[in-house]
Design a protein around this motif. Structure first.
Motif, PDB file in Angstrom:
ATOM      1  N   MET A 171      51.209  29.717  -2.052  1.00 27.51           N
ATOM      2  CA  MET A 171      51.525  28.809  -0.951  1.00 27.51           C
ATOM      3  C   MET A 171      52.083  29.542   0.259  1.00 27.51           C
ATOM      4  O   MET A 171      52.563  30.661   0.181  1.00 27.51           O
ATOM      5  CB  MET A 171      52.556  27.765  -1.413  1.00 27.51           C
ATOM      6  N   LYS A 172      52.005  28.840   1.389  1.00 25.70           N
ATOM      7  CA  LYS A 172      52.713  29.119   2.652  1.00 25.70           C
ATOM      8  C   LYS A 172      52.603  30.569   3.102  1.00 25.70           C
ATOM      9  O   LYS A 172      53.534  31.366   2.998  1.00 25.70           O
ATOM     10  CB  LYS A 172      54.185  28.732   2.525  1.00 25.70           C
ATOM     11  N   SER A 173      51.451  30.906   3.634  1.00 26.75           N
ATOM     12  CA  SER A 173      51.208  32.273   4.104  1.00 26.75           C
ATOM     13  C   SER A 173      51.773  32.492   5.500  1.00 26.75           C
ATOM     14  O   SER A 173      52.022  31.555   6.254  1.00 26.75           O
ATOM     15  CB  SER A 173      49.705  32.550   4.111  1.00 26.75           C
ATOM     16  N   SER A 174      51.963  33.764   5.828  1.00 25.68           N
ATOM     17  CA  SER A 174      52.387  34.191   7.158  1.00 25.68           C
ATOM     18  C   SER A 174      51.635  35.469   7.500  1.00 25.68           C
ATOM     19  O   SER A 174      51.612  36.415   6.700  1.00 25.68           O
ATOM     20  CB  SER A 174      53.896  34.438   7.192  1.00 25.68           C
ATOM     21  N   ILE A 175      51.001  35.511   8.673  1.00 22.15           N
ATOM     22  CA  ILE A 175      50.177  36.647   9.079  1.00 22.15           C
ATOM     23  C   ILE A 175      50.939  37.505  10.076  1.00 22.15           C
ATOM     24  O   ILE A 175      51.554  36.992  11.017  1.00 22.15           O
ATOM     25  CB  ILE A 175      48.855  36.172   9.725  1.00 22.15           C
ATOM     26  N   SER A 176      50.888  38.801   9.886  1.00 23.72           N
ATOM     27  CA  SER A 176      51.510  39.726  10.836  1.00 23.72           C
ATOM     28  C   SER A 176      50.809  39.651  12.186  1.00 23.72           C
ATOM     29  O   SER A 176      49.669  39.171  12.298  1.00 23.72           O
ATOM     30  CB  SER A 176      51.475  41.151  10.298  1.00 23.72           C
ATOM     31  N   ALA A 177      51.483  40.117  13.243  1.00 29.12           N
ATOM     32  CA  ALA A 177      50.941  40.011  14.597  1.00 29.12           C
ATOM     33  C   ALA A 177      49.608  40.734  14.742  1.00 29.12           C
ATOM     34  O   ALA A 177      48.736  40.294  15.513  1.00 29.12           O
ATOM     35  CB  ALA A 177      51.954  40.555  15.598  1.00 29.12           C
ATOM     36  N   ASP A 178      49.390  41.831  13.998  1.00 29.16           N
ATOM     37  CA  ASP A 178      48.115  42.547  14.090  1.00 29.16           C
ATOM     38  C   ASP A 178      47.039  41.936  13.194  1.00 29.16           C
ATOM     39  O   ASP A 178      45.898  42.403  13.175  1.00 29.16           O
ATOM     40  CB  ASP A 178      48.291  44.034  13.778  1.00 29.16           C
TER      41      ASP A 178
END
Length: 846
Positions: free
Chosen positions: A310-317
């Motif tokens: 669940m609940k992913s977060s992607i780095s700025a790149d």
């Protein structure tokens, strides 16, 4: 109890307050500061206290807490002390319940003469003079002096040559002429309310001195601080992302990539088809930010597993993905994991656990990585770390560079975390705003979304501010997020108008550019902005992000000019969320009680009510026909007249802010029925009212989150799951501690609305009612297939069928599915239940 001098008596609003002073022996001169940074207990340090009712005044957590129940209307509970040669008085306060805040300055030469300043939570300050016993003025409002409810404010009162000057949160907000007090002899700080009110007031950092010696207000003028910062942006009407993304499952927003071309969401509790077992993470893509989103794609077996992911977060790149999972190989129930890819067009690689420094034996969930990659925020789930403040806190791990490992997570502290549950952190693109949702008081819904701010990424987070309507409503809102350019807000909601029990929505973010509130963006607004050029004035700091960057400059002027000549009407400034519901039906006993959610900066409310729509729509404060019901501070109004069954009523609430600007309300209506409500299912957490079979192996019922789409009346219905495959029956119970009279107003029938599904297994449906003598009576539904009917159906039962009961003292009601006498197991399914009423006549099939 008697005090020994000074301000001997005063009449405040409608109540008499006995008020006696301190002896000069305890006086302090100029330059006095008390931050109350001492052990919990009595205030001490020369302060005298005065209380009413059960109210206590003590030091709690290094501040003064005034809390309890008021016994006598408008009797002050306060702290005070004599002063010498002081001309400046300042203190921090938070009025977060139902108490107002007062500061009273008494004359040294004439103790019977004093001036008092007061405000209600969220309202403006007013002042009143008392020149002698029985000789006082009316309260006079000070325009532009609105305090912030539920947050710390700083008020400073300074004595000039012929006036008192008020400064609120670092800004001068008004002056009060003074030709009566040449020297101040005492100062008293506290609050009061009507008799029976339970409330609290926090006081800290009292400064007494002269203009040269006293401390400056805190925070400093213009500082962006969570304790005093009002949102410089608002939201347009939320829009559901549509059936391509949202289904009958429960889709929650996760993250959006920095280029705005990739959006992740996950399914929670109710799963989408095509997954790998438990909750999965899905992605939608688009070729440009002006294009619509494409079809959802599961992230695949490299990221998703047979467990809950669940609940992913992607780095700025776009090359690192953080998420949470309860898959094997972790340190606790849920851990934080990461996956990488070589380019944004490649598939994600095999996930790696973030290790024992970040993860623990407890639950770490819902990560969010900062835009610079140096902070990783997360929260807790069922198993929480013992070092927190509530039932689930927000934490952050940091690292010096993106090549370094993550450090030990630190709790964000009580400035952000509450004693309840705080979850789903999400950082703004510049790292200065932290959005999250929480099960905490102060909002309109069961769970609401909040934002905390910090001046720079190296500063501490400030006190959270509630996001306004229309993004927060009465239902559950959460999983907030924001686009990289700051123009779009994403979130999950269980509100009506969706496709499943929970959907992903979006709402445009709008900077507030109508600085003078005249409804048009023009030269006047440009003049205000240019007058603050080069400063950090929050009012005009609207670019390049809607919340600014800390300096009023050309970027803010560019944003202002992009709205040039446009009308400016902000939804959040209007009164909203009316009860009775707009265009709804209210029962005769409740229809007189009107409540609403206030506009975002409203301090007072003009109420209009009548039976003629045009008359209510056109009325103003000069109305003499009875439509105008007056101006008030409370967000509720009780009609003095009886309401009539069959009649439609129209009402409107206009909002006044502290500077005297009006925001006109919308026209609402409701009709009155002759039924009485047993339960209309409009209470937030229905499982707290209706006890289900959670944890009971002999009861297969489970009350889920309230349903907002399949609704018979109002805004929500009960979502009831029955499972008689493992238990003989599924039943839910409501108990009334105060017995209910089911015979009043000549009622003769009990009715409720039920809605099954075609996929349900047919099971017997019954109702059991109990009285205060523990007598019970059971009535079965006449249709054995009622649970399979895929539409709303009303079940009306003559009260005479509940034989052997004393219906004047009903104490319980059970709704059951199944047959406790059978030996074989039954089936399962779900039911929606709504609008349980008592009627004077049968309403079956009406």
């Amino acid at each position: 109890m008697k005090r020994t001098s000074s301000c001997r008596s005063r009449l405040v609003l409608i109540g008499f307050v006995a008020f006696f002073g301190l002896s000069a022996a305890n006086a302090w001169g100029a330059g006095f500061l008390d931050d109350f940074n001492r052990p919990d207990g009595e205030v001490g340090n020369g302060w005298e206290t005065w209380t009413d009712g059960t109210i206590e005044i003590k030091i709690v957590d290094h501040e003064v807490l005034i809390a309890g129940q008021q016994a006598n209307s408008w009797y002050k509970s306060e702290i005070g002390r004599p002063v010498e040669d002081a001309t400046r008085f300042s203190f921090d306060f938070k009025a977060d319940d139902r108490f107002n805040v007062h500061i009273c300055l008494c004359g040294a030469e004439n103790p019977d003469c004093w001036v008092s300043f007061y405000a209600w939570p969220g309202g403006p300050f007013s002042y009143m003079w008392r020149f002698a016993p029985g000789n006082w003025t009316a309260w006079t409002q000070i325009p532009g002096s609105q305090m912030i409810a539920g947050q710390y404010n700083t008020l400073m009162v300074e004595q000039g040559d012929a006036e008192f000057i008020l400064t609120l949160n670092g800004k001068m907000v008004g002056t009060v002429g003074n030709d009566s007090i040449t020297r101040v002899g005492e100062v008293w700080i506290g609050g009061d309310a009507a008799a029976g009110t339970v409330g609290s007031l926090h006081i800290d950092n009292v400064r007494i001195g002269t203009s040269d010696e006293a401390d400056q207000p805190s925070p400093e003028d213009g500082a962006v601080n969570g304790g005093t910062w009002a949102l410089p942006f608002t939201f347009d009407e939320p829009v559901n992302l549509g059936p391509t993304i949202n289904t009958a499952a429960h889709e929650c927003f996760s993250t959006v990539s920095s280029d705005g071309l990739e959006l992740h969401f996950f399914d929670l509790f109710f799963l989408r088809p095509g997954g790998f077992g438990g909750s999965d993470i899905w992605v939608i893509r688009r070729s440009s930010v002006s294009e619509p989103w494409g079809e959802p794609v599961n992230l695949g077996p490299a990221v998703n597993s047979e467990y809950d992911d669940m609940k992913s977060s992607i780095s700025a790149d776009g090359l690192t993905l953080y998420f949470c999972s309860n898959r094997p190989g972790g340190y606790g129930g849920f851990d934080l994991w990461m996956s990488t890819r070589a380019t944004v067009t490649d598939d994600w690689g095999k996930p790696m656990n973030l290790g024992a420094t970040v993860n623990s034996e407890y639950d770490e969930v819902f990560p969010c990585v900062s835009p610079d990659g140096l902070e990783l925020y997360f929260c807790e789930w069922e198993f929480i770390r013992p070092e927190g403040y509530g039932g689930g806190d927000i934490w952050a791990a940091k690292r010096p560079t993106t090549d370094d490992p993550w450090g030990v997570p630190m709790n964000l502290g009580e400035a952000v975390n509450s004693t309840e549950y705080d979850s789903c952190p999400y950082l703004s693109p510049d790292g200065r705003l932290l959005f999250f949702h929480g099960y905490r008081p102060g909002g309109p819904g069961q769970e609401d979304m909040w934002v905390s701010t910090r001046p720079t990424t190296s500063d501490a987070w400030g006190t959270p501010v509630l996001l306004p309507w229309p993004v927060n409503v009465r239902q559950i809102e959460g999983c907030p997020g924001i686009s990289t350019d700051g123009s779009m807000f994403y979130f999950a909601s269980m509100r009506g108008g969706g496709h499943g029990i929970g959907d992903t929505w979006q709402a445009p973010i709008m900077p507030i550019v109508d600085f003078n509130r005249d409804g048009i963006v023009d030269d006047a607004d440009r003049g205000i902005l240019t007058s603050y050029m080069g400063t950090d004035e929050p009012l005009c700091d609207i670019g390049p992000m809607p919340w600014g960057d800390g300096t009023v400059d050309e970027a803010d002027l560019e944003v202002l000019m992009s709205y040039w000549g446009q009308e400016a009407h902000y939804l959040a400034r209007q009164a909203s969320l009316p009860k009775p519901f707009d265009r709804g039906v209210s029962e005769v006993e409740q229809a007189r009680f009107l409540i609403w959610w206030p506009g975002s900066d409203a301090s007072e409310h003009d109420v209009y009510v009548g039976t003629n729509a045009a008359a209510v729509e056109d009325a103003d404060t000069s109305d003499a026909t009875g439509v105008y019901r007056g101006r008030q501070q409370a967000c509720e109004h009780t009609l003095p007249e009886d309401v009539l069954p069959g009649q439609t009523y129209y009402w409107r609430v206009d909002e006044w802010n502290a500077s005297g600007t009006l925001t006109r309300g919308r026209l609402w209506s409701f009709s009155v029925s002759d039924y009485l409500v047993v339960d209309d299912m409009e209470f937030g957490d229905l499982w707290l009212i209706w006890w289900d079979g959670w944890g009971d192996p002999n009861n297969g019922s489970e009350v889920w989150y309230p349903e907002a789409n399949t609704v018979h009346g109002g805004e929500q219905a009960m979502y009831l799951v029955y499972n008689n495959r493992a238990a003989p029956i599924s039943q839910i119970l409501r108990v009334w501690e105060t017995p209910q009279d089911w015979t009043r107003k000549g009622v003769q029938n009990l009715s409720l609305w039920i809605h099954g599904t075609a996929d349900n297994v047919a099971e017997p449906l019954y109702i059991s009612v109990g009285d205060s003598a523990d007598n019970t009576a059971v009535v079965a539904h006449p249709d054995p297939g009622a649970t399979t009917v895929d539409t709303w159906q009303q079940w009306s039962i003559p009260l005479a069928d509940f034989a052997g009961l004393d219906l004047t003292v009903v104490t319980s009601m059970t709704i059951g599915v199944g047959d406790a006498t059978r030996t074989e197991l039954g089936g399962s399914g779900l039911l929606f239940i709504d609008d349980i009423y008592l009627h004077p006549v049968s309403t079956q099939n009406q």
